[in-house]
Write a protein that holds these residues in place. Structure first.
Motif, short mmCIF file in Angstrom:
data_model
loop_
_atom_site.label_atom_id
_atom_site.label_comp_id
_atom_site.label_asym_id
_atom_site.label_seq_id
_atom_site.Cartn_x
_atom_site.Cartn_y
_atom_site.Cartn_z
N UNK B 93 0.81 -1.20 0.00
CA UNK B 93 0.00 0.00 0.00
C UNK B 93 0.86 1.27 0.00
N UNK B 94 1.98 1.25 0.71
CA UNK B 94 2.76 2.48 0.92
C UNK B 94 3.86 2.69 -0.11
N UNK B 95 4.13 1.67 -0.93
CA UNK B 95 5.36 1.74 -1.74
C UNK B 95 5.41 2.93 -2.68
N UNK B 96 4.29 3.25 -3.34
CA UNK B 96 4.36 4.33 -4.34
C UNK B 96 4.47 5.69 -3.68
N UNK B 97 3.76 5.86 -2.57
CA UNK B 97 3.84 7.13 -1.85
C UNK B 97 5.27 7.39 -1.41
N UNK B 100 7.17 8.48 -4.51
CA UNK B 100 6.76 9.80 -4.97
C UNK B 100 7.27 10.90 -4.05
N UNK B 119 1.41 6.03 -15.96
CA UNK B 119 0.90 7.29 -16.53
C UNK B 119 0.13 8.11 -15.52
N UNK B 120 -0.51 7.44 -14.54
CA UNK B 120 -1.38 8.17 -13.64
C UNK B 120 -0.75 8.58 -12.32
N UNK B 121 0.42 8.00 -12.00
CA UNK B 121 0.96 8.25 -10.67
C UNK B 121 2.36 8.88 -10.69
N UNK B 122 2.79 9.34 -11.86
CA UNK B 122 4.08 10.02 -11.91
C UNK B 122 5.26 9.09 -11.74
N UNK B 238 10.94 7.75 -10.04
CA UNK B 238 10.02 8.88 -10.24
C UNK B 238 10.17 9.44 -11.65
N UNK B 239 9.09 10.06 -12.15
CA UNK B 239 9.21 10.78 -13.41
C UNK B 239 9.97 12.08 -13.18
#
Lengths: 373, 346
Positions: B93-97, B100, B119-122, B238-239
């Motif tokens: 659950x926390x990995x993308x936050x 980012x 595409x939607x989460x940078x 990250x993008x």
């Protein structure tokens, strides 16, 4: 006077600084999120959620929107909080009075409960109850059963009312009957129980049979030919919600017990002696003399306990119960809209807390507790 | 300012805070991950909280696994030292936050590459390093020979994963109804399955074998034959930092190219004298292919010396040399019938 002007000016300056900081932070976060290609709007709430929720009070499927998923989670949080608050109050008041009672064993038992339960972390208790409920129960095929009730490790299955077309007429007839009975009693007619009962249930029963018995009971059944895995039909109370309500009520109850004890102890002993001198029995003295005075002291810390309970219910995710936090965790992960989802959660929990607070303040005012001073 | 309010130290704090935050924010905008990592002297890598074969600390607290070796490979390319990695265990659950927000430089955590995550989460997925698919674990005594017989069952799954979504899709497609019970970690999900709460447990095929070992009697459970999804795992960045994206991507390709050309941790030093022009370019003997990535010419030598080539990483953590014994299957080189096909270093 000069000092006062200066004081006001300083406070205004401070407020402006904090407000400016907040606005700057929001603008900055928005710009940074946009620069990194992370969504900054709430548009995602309309998108299809795509994940399942095993326990929902409203119709929900993976095709529903994120907003509906959040609502289902919120309702689950409300359900668990309300049930746990009710049980915690009952347990807490019982244990609090038990601890004060002259009965030695009862008093020690209550003390043991309070000291054990409130000194063990809630999460640990939650996991304990979940395992304690799951482990001894059989699978659905070997469900423990009473007539109409099946208990297994998937939950407690109860008969559920089912409504066919026409059920609304029965409900309307019942309401009409109730209104009629009420009006009759108000207008001072002869107070016969039989007439009241006839007025109350007669129209509903007549409609019930005229419309071909549109309201019935749906019994839970295990039939391997239909579904070999689970019980079908009826209303199911899954073990997750049971464990959560149990853990929250016992934990919060232990705190409420202490609050009640403190409240009762704070009423001067002269009051109970005076009540006894007036010939009131101990139970009467408790009800008419001690409790009203104790409640004045008990209510504010009690409110904090209810608020804490609602917030503690967010531990649900650990045992697979789809509460607000669990659902929003999934949404956050899928959409990447971390700031929005967390902000929504914060607003919702804040609103819940304020609503609880408002209700209890109303209760306080109604009984003039706390207002007398 | 000071002149007008000399006796108000209370005000100094919020003003300072505002200025500091504003400064901090402007620093965070200009991002160059490679410089940040070099300045810090250590790579911060987001990994699994504990999945044998992919990322799990051993009995001495040393992190081991397929994803861990990818972190070490990147650290080796930058610092010539695979030890300069700080591992941050992250839940699904926390990995993308965490990525980012800049808490980690790189996410190497058996993470499925999907369109919306990228595409939607940078985010940017750097290249598929493991081809997986989702499957089911069920009790043998149920005698299920196919997942299609799970209609009406209760199924335990981990939160915030593609597994959760695939499961809903699978039942929607087949017109089944099933109860999904969602837990915040895989450990809690498998425990609940083991205690009888669910009839089946679902996750990526590779992890099914690992999780089965955690049940009280692994022999009572079987993996059902269906693979219901595509789960291409890739390291994530990250993008907005193309140089860093390239560095991580080409670390992956270099591992594959090294295997294809037969460069291993054992022979990498002596192969520097090889006559094969492809090997000479890969190892930086001819040309300087590291410069474009901000790395020295011998960057691939550093990587392979530290962690070996792709095949070595696979066999050590997941394959024949590990307790999991997962066959290469789709994860073989393209010449061996697999899907791994890396662009050349030239």
């Amino acid at each position: 006077m000069k000092a006062r002007v200066k004081n006001v000016a300083l406070q205004a300056l401070l407020l402006a600084a904090v407000g400016g900081l907040l606005i700057a932070a929001v603008a900055n976060a928005g710009a940074n999120l946009a620069a990194r290609g992370i969504p900054t709007s709430f548009a995602f709430l309309d998108h299809v959620a795509g994940f399942g929720i095993n326990q929902s009070l409203i119709p929900y499927s993976p095709l529903s929107s994120y907003a509906r998923a959040l609502l289902a989670g919120l309702l689950n949080t409300l359900l668990v909080s309300a049930l746990a608050a009710l049980f915690a109050t009952l347990i807490g008041f019982a244990a609090g009075f038990a601890r004060l009672s002259g009965h030695w064993a009862l008093s020690k038992l209550a003390a043991l409960y309070v000291e054990t339960v409130r000194n063990i972390p809630l999460l640990l208790q939650l996991l304990f109850w979940y395992v304690a409920i799951l482990a001894p129960l059989p699978g659905p095929a070997d469900s423990l059963s009473l007539p109409g009730v099946l208990l297994n490790n998937r939950g407690l299955n109860l008969p559920a009312p089912n409504f066919a077309p026409g059920a609304a007429f029965v409900a309307a007839a019942f309401l009409a009957g109730a209104a009629l009975a009420y009006w009759r009693r108000r207008s001072g007619g002869r107070r016969s129980m039989a007439t009241t009962a006839l007025l109350l249930f007669g129209p509903a029963l007549a409609t019930f049979f005229v419309f071909g018995r549109p309201i019935g009971l749906d019994f839970p059944v295990y039939d391997a030919a239909v579904n070999r895995f689970n019980v079908e039909g009826g209303l199911r109370l899954p073990p997750e919600i049971t464990a959560l309500v149990l853990a929250l009520s016992l934990y919060t109850g232990s705190y409420i017990a202490e609050i009640v004890r403190a409240g009762v102890n704070s009423v001067p002993r002269g009051q109970s002696e005076a009540a006894a001198a007036l010939g009131l029995k101990p139970a009467q003295a408790r009800k008419w003399v001690i409790l009203p005075q104790a409640m004045r002291i008990v209510t504010p810390p009690l409110i904090s306990q209810y608020l804490a309970l609602t917030k503690n219910s967010s531990l649900a995710a650990f045992i697979g119960f789809a509460d607000l936090m669990q659902v929003s965790g999934t949404i956050l992960n899928q959409t990447g809209a971390a700031v929005q989802v967390i902000a929504l959660d914060m607003v919702i929990y804040l609103a819940l807390s304020l609503a609880t607070l408002g209700l209890l303040r109303l209760y306080e005012r109604r009984f003039h507790w706390g207002a007398a001073r | 300012m000071r002149k007008h309010v000399p006796k108000t130290p209370r005000l100094v704090f919020p003003v300072c805070l505002a200025v500091c935050l504003a400064l901090l924010a402007s620093v965070a905008r200009a991002e160059n991950t490679l410089d940040v990592v070099r300045g810090r002297g250590v790579l911060v890598c987001g990994v699994n909280t504990g999945l044998a074969g992919f990322g799990l600390p051993d009995d001495r607290g040393l992190w081991r696994g397929f994803d861990i070796d990818y972190c070490r490979a990147v650290a080796a390319a930058i610092f010539d030292d695979p030890g300069k990695v700080k591992f941050v265990p992250l839940s699904g659950k926390d990995r993308f936050t965490a990525l980012q927000s800049g808490e980690v430089d790189l996410l190497s955590r058996n993470t499925t590459w999907t369109q919306s995550r990228e595409a939607g989460q940078g985010l940017l997925f750097t290249g598929i390093n493991y081809f997986d698919g989702q499957g089911f674990l069920a009790r043998k005594k149920l005698g299920l020979d196919s997942a299609s017989k799970l209609s009406g069952a209760s199924i335990c799954v981990q939160q915030g994963t593609t597994s959760e979504l695939n499961l809903a899709d699978y039942f929607r497609k087949s017109g089944f109804r099933a109860e999904t019970v969602v837990f915040s970690t895989a450990d809690e999900a498998i425990k609940a399955y083991d205690s009888g709460r669910c009839d089946a447990f679902t996750t990526d095929g590779s992890a099914l074998y690992v999780q089965r070992m955690k049940t009280t009697s692994p022999d009572d459970h079987e993996v059902l034959p269906e693979i219901i999804s595509k789960e291409p795992f890739a390291p994530v960045v990250r993008q907005g930092d193309d140089r860093w994206f390239n560095l991580v991507k080409w670390t992956h390709f270099a591992l594959l190219d090294a295997e294809e050309l037969g460069v291993t941790s054992a022979n990498v030093e002596q192969l520097r004298k090889s006559d094969n022009p492809e090997i000479r370019r890969l190892l930086g003997v001819e040309g300087d292919f590291g410069a474009g990535l901000g790395l020295p010419a011998d960057w691939v030598v550093r990587i392979v010396r530290a962690v070996g080539n792709y095949g070595e990483i696979f066999e050590r953590n997941l394959g024949a040399d590990s307790p999991l014994k997962i066959p290469r299957g789709l994860n073989a080189q393209w010449r061996q019938g697999g899907l791994h096909y890396a662009p050349p270093v030239r």
